[in-house]
Design an enzyme around this catalytic site. Structure first.
Site, PDB file in Angstrom:
ATOM      1  N   ASP A  17       0.864  -1.161   0.000  1.00 54.52           N
ATOM      2  CA  ASP A  17       0.000   0.000   0.000  1.00 54.52           C
ATOM      3  C   ASP A  17       0.911   1.224   0.000  1.00 54.52           C
ATOM      4  O   ASP A  17       2.107   1.115   0.272  1.00 54.52           O
ATOM      5  CB  ASP A  17      -0.880  -0.036   1.256  1.00 54.52           C
ATOM      6  N   ASP A  19      -0.174   5.245   0.794  1.00 53.46           N
ATOM      7  CA  ASP A  19      -0.450   6.254   1.814  1.00 53.46           C
ATOM      8  C   ASP A  19      -0.630   5.601   3.178  1.00 53.46           C
ATOM      9  O   ASP A  19      -1.464   4.712   3.353  1.00 53.46           O
ATOM     10  CB  ASP A  19      -1.709   7.055   1.461  1.00 53.46           C
TER      11      ASP A  19
END
Length: 228
Positions: A17, A19
């Site tokens: 991932d 952010d």
């Protein structure tokens, strides 16, 4: 937490991932949503609470059902693009070391954001961009659907059981689990429900992530868990 999927000993891959995992963008996201909410006379805190667990169009449907969703989205995109150009971003400790140590073709980014923003943020923080980047435009079903992580694995030529997902959010953790992958959580004070391993920070996980991709590990008995 649950036991990790069985691992075949084949080439290993890491799916990140972005952010909250590699880049610290919490303040930026909060400010973008605050500005957007204030334009519509909405409670910024409530809007942000909803936005954290839904995709933008779903957020608009909940917080501004009487507004033009496409206009809402266009204004949000303008604010986000402006933030990429002028906002302040930092990479989490350990991210540069980790990404530069990974073999090209053995890792990917899986994000609910858009590729041009990810590239802009990575350029500003000095992080390398991998060959495979699955963004919001690449899939019809976002996290917590398994589709984003399954697409990343397919593009890498990887089997789900040979993939390690690194996440910080519940929707991403569920996405990786539903894809049949090993999921480790980072950058949260407590373990996100379902993760196979938890690290308080990304930096603490660097050694273990690199060990995962370097070769097969001993099989762990069914039902065993690791807390770190």
């Amino acid at each position: 937490m649950i036991s990790e999927p069985g691992q075949s000993g084949a080439t290993r891959y890491v799916l990140f991932d972005v952010d909250g995992t590699l880049i610290d963008a919490v303040d930026n996201q909060r400010m973008v949503w605050r500005t957007w909410a204030e334009r519509y006379g909405l409670d910024p805190d409530e809007v942000y609470r909803v936005a954290l667990r839904t995709r933008p169009m779903e957020t608009f449907a909940q917080v501004a059902p009487d507004r033009d969703a496409q206009k809402c989205l266009a204004e949000l995109h303008e604010l986000e693009d402006e933030d990429v150009r002028n906002g302040t971003y930092t990479a989490f400790a350990g991210a540069p070391e980790l990404l530069n140590a990974l073999r090209p073709g053995a890792w990917a980014l899986v994000t609910s954001n858009y590729e041009h923003r990810v590239r802009g943020r990575f350029a500003r923080t000095g992080l390398p961009v991998p060959e495979v980047l699955v963004d919001a435009a690449a899939v019809e079903e976002g996290k917590p659907s398994p589709v984003p992580y399954l697409q990343a694995a397919a593009r890498l030529g990887a089997q789900p059981e040979d993939c390690l997902v690194i996440e910080d959010a519940s929707s991403g953790v569920q996405s990786g689990l539903r894809a049949g992958m090993t999921v480790w959580g980072v950058n949260t004070p407590a373990a996100v429900d379902g993760v196979h391993r938890h690290f308080d920070t990304l930096h603490e996980a660097v050694r273990d992530i690199l060990a995962f991709v370097s070769g097969p590990r001993p099989h762990r008995p069914e039902g065993s868990t690791t807390v770190k």
